[in-house]
Each structure stands twice: as structure tokens, then as C-alpha cells.
Scaffold this motif. Structure first.
Motif, PDB file in Angstrom:
ATOM      1  N   THR A  17      42.427  58.609  44.848  1.00  0.00           N
ATOM      2  CA  THR A  17      41.572  58.974  45.985  1.00  0.00           C
ATOM      3  C   THR A  17      41.822  58.094  47.211  1.00  0.00           C
ATOM      4  N   ALA A  18      42.652  57.074  47.065  1.00  0.00           N
ATOM      5  CA  ALA A  18      42.923  56.151  48.174  1.00  0.00           C
ATOM      6  C   ALA A  18      43.625  56.894  49.305  1.00  0.00           C
ATOM      7  N   THR A  19      43.458  56.373  50.513  1.00  0.00           N
ATOM      8  CA  THR A  19      44.055  57.025  51.680  1.00  0.00           C
ATOM      9  C   THR A  19      45.002  56.124  52.458  1.00  0.00           C
ATOM     10  N   ALA A  20      44.825  54.815  52.388  1.00  0.00           N
ATOM     11  CA  ALA A  20      45.668  53.881  53.155  1.00  0.00           C
ATOM     12  C   ALA A  20      46.957  53.584  52.395  1.00  0.00           C
ATOM     13  N   PRO A  21      48.016  53.232  53.114  1.00  0.00           N
ATOM     14  CA  PRO A  21      49.278  52.891  52.443  1.00  0.00           C
ATOM     15  C   PRO A  21      49.207  51.653  51.562  1.00  0.00           C
ATOM     16  N   SER A  22      48.367  50.670  51.925  1.00  0.00           N
ATOM     17  CA  SER A  22      48.247  49.436  51.160  1.00  0.00           C
ATOM     18  C   SER A  22      46.807  49.306  50.671  1.00  0.00           C
ATOM     19  N   VAL A  23      46.638  49.324  49.341  1.00  0.00           N
ATOM     20  CA  VAL A  23      45.312  49.376  48.732  1.00  0.00           C
ATOM     21  C   VAL A  23      45.129  48.212  47.769  1.00  0.00           C
ATOM     22  N   MET A  24      43.958  47.595  47.831  1.00  0.00           N
ATOM     23  CA  MET A  24      43.564  46.599  46.841  1.00  0.00           C
ATOM     24  C   MET A  24      42.504  47.242  45.957  1.00  0.00           C
ATOM     25  N   LEU A  25      42.684  47.124  44.638  1.00  0.00           N
ATOM     26  CA  LEU A  25      41.714  47.635  43.688  1.00  0.00           C
ATOM     27  C   LEU A  25      41.235  46.446  42.869  1.00  0.00           C
ATOM     28  N   ILE A  26      39.915  46.222  42.845  1.00  0.00           N
ATOM     29  CA  ILE A  26      39.327  45.076  42.144  1.00  0.00           C
ATOM     30  C   ILE A  26      38.421  45.603  41.040  1.00  0.00           C
ATOM     31  N   ALA A  27      38.746  45.227  39.796  1.00  0.00           N
ATOM     32  CA  ALA A  27      37.986  45.757  38.659  1.00  0.00           C
ATOM     33  C   ALA A  27      37.957  44.740  37.519  1.00  0.00           C
ATOM     34  N   HIS A  28      37.814  45.227  36.291  1.00  0.00           N
ATOM     35  CA  HIS A  28      37.498  44.408  35.125  1.00  0.00           C
ATOM     36  C   HIS A  28      38.449  44.661  33.963  1.00  0.00           C
ATOM     37  N   ASN A  29      38.504  43.680  33.046  1.00  0.00           N
ATOM     38  CA  ASN A  29      39.158  43.875  31.768  1.00  0.00           C
ATOM     39  C   ASN A  29      38.158  44.516  30.805  1.00  0.00           C
ATOM     40  N   PRO A  30      38.616  45.217  29.785  1.00  0.00           N
ATOM     41  CA  PRO A  30      39.998  45.320  29.337  1.00  0.00           C
ATOM     42  C   PRO A  30      40.805  46.396  30.056  1.00  0.00           C
ATOM     43  N   GLY A  31      40.151  47.298  30.751  1.00  0.00           N
ATOM     44  CA  GLY A  31      40.850  48.422  31.371  1.00  0.00           C
ATOM     45  C   GLY A  31      41.924  48.032  32.355  1.00  0.00           C
ATOM     46  N   ILE A  32      41.668  47.003  33.158  1.00  0.00           N
ATOM     47  CA  ILE A  32      42.630  46.644  34.192  1.00  0.00           C
ATOM     48  C   ILE A  32      43.927  46.088  33.614  1.00  0.00           C
ATOM     49  N   ALA A  33      43.864  45.371  32.496  1.00  0.00           N
ATOM     50  CA  ALA A  33      45.081  44.843  31.870  1.00  0.00           C
ATOM     51  C   ALA A  33      45.978  45.977  31.388  1.00  0.00           C
ATOM     52  N   ASP A  34      45.393  46.955  30.748  1.00  0.00           N
ATOM     53  CA  ASP A  34      46.177  48.096  30.269  1.00  0.00           C
ATOM     54  C   ASP A  34      46.710  48.917  31.440  1.00  0.00           C
ATOM     55  N   PHE A  35      45.907  49.076  32.469  1.00  0.00           N
ATOM     56  CA  PHE A  35      46.341  49.818  33.659  1.00  0.00           C
ATOM     57  C   PHE A  35      47.521  49.101  34.320  1.00  0.00           C
ATOM     58  N   ALA A  36      47.402  47.782  34.495  1.00  0.00           N
ATOM     59  CA  ALA A  36      48.483  47.005  35.112  1.00  0.00           C
ATOM     60  C   ALA A  36      49.774  47.140  34.313  1.00  0.00           C
ATOM     61  N   ALA A  37      49.666  47.060  32.997  1.00  0.00           N
ATOM     62  CA  ALA A  37      50.854  47.148  32.147  1.00  0.00           C
ATOM     63  C   ALA A  37      51.519  48.518  32.227  1.00  0.00           C
ATOM     64  N   SER A  38      50.742  49.542  32.545  1.00  0.00           N
ATOM     65  CA  SER A  38      51.291  50.904  32.582  1.00  0.00           C
ATOM     66  C   SER A  38      52.012  51.241  33.884  1.00  0.00           C
ATOM     67  N   LEU A  39      51.805  50.479  34.940  1.00  0.00           N
ATOM     68  CA  LEU A  39      52.291  50.871  36.263  1.00  0.00           C
ATOM     69  C   LEU A  39      53.766  50.592  36.545  1.00  0.00           C
ATOM     70  N   PRO A  40      54.285  49.398  36.253  1.00  0.00           N
ATOM     71  CA  PRO A  40      55.688  49.122  36.594  1.00  0.00           C
ATOM     72  C   PRO A  40      56.670  49.939  35.752  1.00  0.00           C
ATOM     73  N   SER A  41      57.825  50.233  36.355  1.00  0.00           N
ATOM     74  CA  SER A  41      58.864  50.976  35.639  1.00  0.00           C
ATOM     75  C   SER A  41      59.557  50.098  34.602  1.00  0.00           C
TER      76      SER A  41
END
Length: 173
Positions: A102-126
């Protein structure tokens, strides 16, 4: 600023929170002194590298709000739009991805919590990150990842190029 056809995500787990009052509701826990220092350190890190967000998507919990305030005190070049989104509190990786879309700007900061954020971070890089701290995603850990997409609605796991991974120097103190 990110070039056309690029999107940058600054993915941050909130800084260290206080457990001084065991009866306090989880969402109301503020940062402790170490967490406040780490949030300022993250802000200095981002500002020194020109990695200032143009939009912030933040959990409404006290510790995520306070993390943003610490970062914002050092981010002086931009005054991003900040959205506090209820579904980011204790979000799953799937919810984090849905909110990011849902973000609209080219550069976005997302601030959240574990455990979800750790799994999300691990899923993003190629490519996987083998730093043991990356998988744990400790407090104030921040992944900076770039995507070759025109719009956030196109973001998907495994597409990102990791630009940097920040851990506060004060975390062990």
C-alpha cells in the motif's frame, strides 16, 4: 531519493523496550534507555548515508512510535508521511507484505515487531544473508533492501537486493 524503477525499503524492528512494569499492556511498553540510544543511532546511520525515508509505515505500539521519534530526530532532510497502521502490531510476514504493497513513496521505512519481521526480512533478498544476527533480527535491526519495481504493489519475496544491514553498537551494553 531512489531512481525511477527502484523502490527502497528500510525495514526496522523497534528498539529495546522497557519491562520495568510487568503489568503494563504489551502495546504500551515504552523504550528503555538503551532503546532510545539505539533509535537515535539508527537515525544518524540513515542520515549519514542519505537513506532517509519518504514514507513511514509504523505499528501503533508505544515502542515502535518511540523508535520512529528517535530516528526522526536525526532525519532532517525529509519530513516523511507517517502512517500508524493497526495491523502492523504483531503482524505476520504476509500482513507486513500486504501493508508494504500500500506504500506510495519510492523510499519507505516500515517499523514493526518480531517474530513476523524477522521472517519477512529473511524472505525479501534474492540472496540469503548468513549473518546469525540477521536471522534473529534483534531489537533495532534494520535491513535496507532495494527492489527493481515501479510500484510497491509489484513487490514480492526474493526480489530484493540487500544494500545494508544495521545493528546498533549500543545493543550489547
Amino acid at each position: 531519493m531512489t531512481p525511477t524503477g527502484h523502490r527502497r525499503l528500510i525495514l526496522t524492528r523497534h528498539a529495546k523496550s522497557s519491562w520495568d512494569d510487568p503489568l503494563m499492556a504489551d502495546a504500551d511498553r515504552p523504550l528503555n534507555a538503551r532503546g532510545r540510544a539505539a533509535a537515535h543511532e539508527l537515525g544518524d546511520f540513515l542520515a549519514s548515508r542519505g537513506l532517509e525515508p519518504e514514507e513511514v509505515l509504523c505499528s501503533p505500539a508505544a515502542r515502535t512510535r518511540e523508535t520512529w521519534e528517535g530516528v526522526a530526530s536525526a532525519v532532517i532532510e525529509t519530513r516523511p508521511e507517517v502512517r500508524f497502521i493497526d495491523s502492523l502490531y504483531q503482524a505476520t510476514p504476509e500482513t507486513l507484505l500486504a501493508v508494504l504493497k500500500t506504500a506510495t513513496a519510492p523510499s519507505v521505512m516500515l517499523i514493526a515487531h518480531n517474530p513476523g519481521i524477522a521472517d519477512f526480512a529473511a524472505s525479501l533478498p534474492s540472496r540469503p544473508n548468513y549473518d546469525p544476527d540477521f536471522r534473529k533480527y534483534p531489537t533495532c535491526a534494520t535491513l535496507i533492501v532495494d527492489f527493481q519495481i515501479d510500484d510497491w504493489s509489484q513487490v514480492a519475496p526474493g526480489q530484493g537486493s540487500m544494500l545494508d544491514f544495521f545493528l546498533p553498537a549500543s545493543r550489547g551494553k
